[in-house]
Write an enzyme that holds these catalytic residues in place. Structure first.
Site, mmCIF file in Angstrom:
data_model
loop_
_atom_site.group_PDB
_atom_site.id
_atom_site.type_symbol
_atom_site.label_atom_id
_atom_site.label_comp_id
_atom_site.label_asym_id
_atom_site.label_seq_id
_atom_site.Cartn_x
_atom_site.Cartn_y
_atom_site.Cartn_z
ATOM 1 N N SER A 57 0.855 -1.186 0.000
ATOM 2 C CA SER A 57 0.000 0.000 0.000
ATOM 3 C C SER A 57 0.889 1.233 0.000
ATOM 4 O O SER A 57 2.073 1.140 0.359
ATOM 5 C CB SER A 57 -0.873 -0.003 1.265
ATOM 6 O OG SER A 57 -1.652 1.174 1.334
ATOM 7 N N TYR B 39 -1.796 -1.448 10.684
ATOM 8 C CA TYR B 39 -1.922 -1.644 9.231
ATOM 9 C C TYR B 39 -0.684 -1.127 8.513
ATOM 10 O O TYR B 39 -0.092 -1.823 7.671
ATOM 11 C CB TYR B 39 -3.180 -0.917 8.739
ATOM 12 C CG TYR B 39 -3.433 -1.063 7.263
ATOM 13 C CD1 TYR B 39 -3.924 -2.249 6.729
ATOM 14 C CD2 TYR B 39 -3.193 -0.003 6.383
ATOM 15 C CE1 TYR B 39 -4.163 -2.387 5.367
ATOM 16 C CE2 TYR B 39 -3.429 -0.132 5.024
ATOM 17 C CZ TYR B 39 -3.918 -1.322 4.521
ATOM 18 O OH TYR B 39 -4.145 -1.456 3.165
HETATM 19 N N1 LIG Z 1 -9.055 -0.661 -0.802
HETATM 20 C C1 LIG Z 1 -7.998 0.139 -0.708
HETATM 21 O O1 LIG Z 1 -8.129 1.365 -0.829
HETATM 22 C C2 LIG Z 1 -6.621 -0.443 -0.492
HETATM 23 C C3 LIG Z 1 -5.532 0.430 -0.551
HETATM 24 C C4 LIG Z 1 -4.247 -0.084 -0.417
HETATM 25 C C5 LIG Z 1 -4.063 -1.438 -0.234
HETATM 26 N N2 LIG Z 1 -5.140 -2.254 -0.163
HETATM 27 C C6 LIG Z 1 -4.892 -3.678 0.054
HETATM 28 O O2 LIG Z 1 -5.540 -4.437 -0.941
HETATM 29 C C7 LIG Z 1 -5.981 -5.695 -0.394
HETATM 30 C C8 LIG Z 1 -7.479 -5.866 -0.623
HETATM 31 O O3 LIG Z 1 -8.168 -4.788 -0.004
HETATM 32 P P1 LIG Z 1 -9.741 -4.574 -0.158
HETATM 33 O O4 LIG Z 1 -9.957 -3.127 -0.022
HETATM 34 O O5 LIG Z 1 -10.267 -5.294 -1.323
HETATM 35 O O6 LIG Z 1 -10.241 -5.297 1.186
HETATM 36 P P2 LIG Z 1 -11.696 -5.920 1.505
HETATM 37 O O7 LIG Z 1 -11.779 -5.998 2.997
HETATM 38 O O8 LIG Z 1 -12.729 -5.146 0.801
HETATM 39 O O9 LIG Z 1 -11.589 -7.383 0.916
HETATM 40 C C9 LIG Z 1 -10.615 -8.241 1.432
HETATM 41 C C10 LIG Z 1 -10.911 -9.681 1.068
HETATM 42 O O10 LIG Z 1 -9.921 -10.487 1.729
HETATM 43 C C11 LIG Z 1 -10.593 -11.526 2.443
HETATM 44 N N3 LIG Z 1 -9.827 -11.909 3.612
HETATM 45 C C12 LIG Z 1 -9.650 -11.196 4.756
HETATM 46 N N4 LIG Z 1 -8.941 -11.904 5.640
HETATM 47 C C13 LIG Z 1 -8.649 -13.087 5.045
HETATM 48 C C14 LIG Z 1 -7.955 -14.234 5.471
HETATM 49 N N5 LIG Z 1 -7.421 -14.322 6.703
HETATM 50 N N6 LIG Z 1 -7.831 -15.265 4.610
HETATM 51 C C15 LIG Z 1 -8.369 -15.217 3.379
HETATM 52 N N7 LIG Z 1 -9.067 -14.146 2.938
HETATM 53 C C16 LIG Z 1 -9.202 -13.100 3.757
HETATM 54 C C17 LIG Z 1 -11.939 -10.939 2.814
HETATM 55 O O11 LIG Z 1 -12.886 -11.932 3.138
HETATM 56 C C18 LIG Z 1 -12.280 -10.138 1.561
HETATM 57 O O12 LIG Z 1 -12.883 -10.952 0.586
HETATM 58 C C19 LIG Z 1 -5.593 -5.658 1.085
HETATM 59 O O13 LIG Z 1 -4.360 -6.298 1.252
HETATM 60 C C20 LIG Z 1 -5.455 -4.175 1.368
HETATM 61 O O14 LIG Z 1 -4.586 -3.911 2.428
HETATM 62 C C21 LIG Z 1 -6.419 -1.794 -0.274
#
Ligand SMILES: NC(=O)c1ccc[n+]([C@@H]2O[C@H](COP(=O)([O-])OP(=O)(O)OC[C@H]3O[C@@H](n4cnc5c(N)ncnc54)[C@H](O)[C@@H]3O)[C@@H](O)[C@H]2O)c1
Length: 265
Positions: A142, A156
């Site tokens: 991120s 985080y």
């Molecule tokens: N959305 C953003 O703005 C953003 C920004 C930077 C980085 N990220 C990173 O991108 C990735 C996805 O983020 P997102 O926004 O889609 O999150 P989200 O919470 O919307 O979706 C995450 C998914 O991961 C699954 N998950 C969570 N814990 C798990 C586990 N222990 N085992 C298997 N699956 C698991 C959840 O069930 C869900 O389907 C993350 O690593 C997050 O840190 C997101």
């Protein structure tokens, strides 16, 4: 021929949000998929993508924090498709709390999912990649942690910054064995995670928290999950054959402005 024809990819956290977007772009480009999520909804996502793209997909319920479950997931992908070319380590969690109030349990929850989860996914995938002569790993870091941070994100930010170190080390360790390892550094995308964070930041008006994020981004909007999926597809594909150990920022310019007040427009 599509960009990912003939490739098999394992994608974690694929039920919703960015993982669903990554899976959709991978399906569009012809990959065979092993979608992994802790939520059973991953099967519904797989079914939609089979229907819309004719993709070959298995969906597995597994916890990335559990090494045995991830080893079993990688084994099932190889059993079904015969190989494992790409691992997208996308599953992650984010909970906000003031640092002085953040419990050790909450800290460890982030470490377990965000760091050990990626570690486990990589360790599950690498043996197959070594055996078949190469592969590509794409890790969801991120901009948070390595470049910027907002208050309340201590656990985080710490875990996402750690993934940059893991990316660098694995990239150099496997470079001569044709396994490339890169990470993405995303700004904000509208996903269930960000909607929850907006609710924690402004319970009375979460939509205004999201509108405020957009207004601070030079492109004036959040990322769409499939835009992030396109980057994961490029990094996973042979088109990125000379890229390894890279940190690729995808943030609509959000980390660029020096101030919110200076300048001519
Ligand atoms: N959305 C953003 O703005 C953003 C920004 C930077 C980085 N990220 C990173 O991108 C990735 C996805 O983020 P997102 O926004 O889609 O999150 P989200 O919470 O919307 O979706 C995450 C998914 O991961 C699954 N998950 C969570 N814990 C798990 C586990 N222990 N085992 C298997 N699956 C698991 C959840 O069930 C869900 O389907 C993350 O690593 C997050 O840190 C997101």
């Amino acid at each position: 021929m599509a960009k990912l024809d003939g490739k098999t990819a394992l994608i974690t956290g694929a039920a919703v949000g960015l993982g669903e977007g990554i899976a959709e772009v991978y399906a569009k480009y012809g990959a065979r998929l092993c979608l992994v999520d802790i939520m059973a909804e991953v099967e519904a996502t797989a079914e939609r993508l089979r229907r819309e793209y004719g993709a070959e997909i298995i969906a597995l319920v597994a916890d990335v924090a559990d090494k045995a479950q991830m080893q079993a997931a990688a084994a099932q992908a190889v059993e079904r498709f015969g190989r494992l070319d790409i691992a997208c380590c996308n599953a992650g969690v984010c909970r906000l709390a003031p640092f002085e109030e953040m419990s050790d349990e909450m800290r460890d929850f982030h470490i377990d999912v965000n760091i050990k989860g990626v570690w486990n996914t990589c360790q599950a995938a690498v043996p197959y990649m070594l055996k078949q002569g190469g592969g590509s790993i794409v890790i969801a870091s991120s901009v948070t942690g390595d470049i910027v941070a907002d208050a309340g994100e201590a656990a985080y930010a710490m875990t996402k910054a750690a993934l940059v170190g893991l990316t660098k080390c694995l990239a150099v360790e496997y470079a001569d064995r044709n396994i490339r390892v890169n990470c993405t550094q995303l700004g904000y995308a509208r996903t269930p995670m960000v909607e929850k964070m907006a609710h924690e930041s402004n319970p009375a008006d979460p939509e205004s928290a999201i509108a405020d994020i957009a207004s601070a981004v030079p492109m004036k909007r959040l990322a769409r999950p499939m835009e992030v999926g396109e980057l994961f597809a490029f990094l996973g594909s042979d088109e990125a054959s000379y890229l390894t150990g890279s940190q690729v920022v995808i943030d609509g310019g959000s980390t660029l402005p020096e101030t919110m007040s200076m300048g001519v427009n």
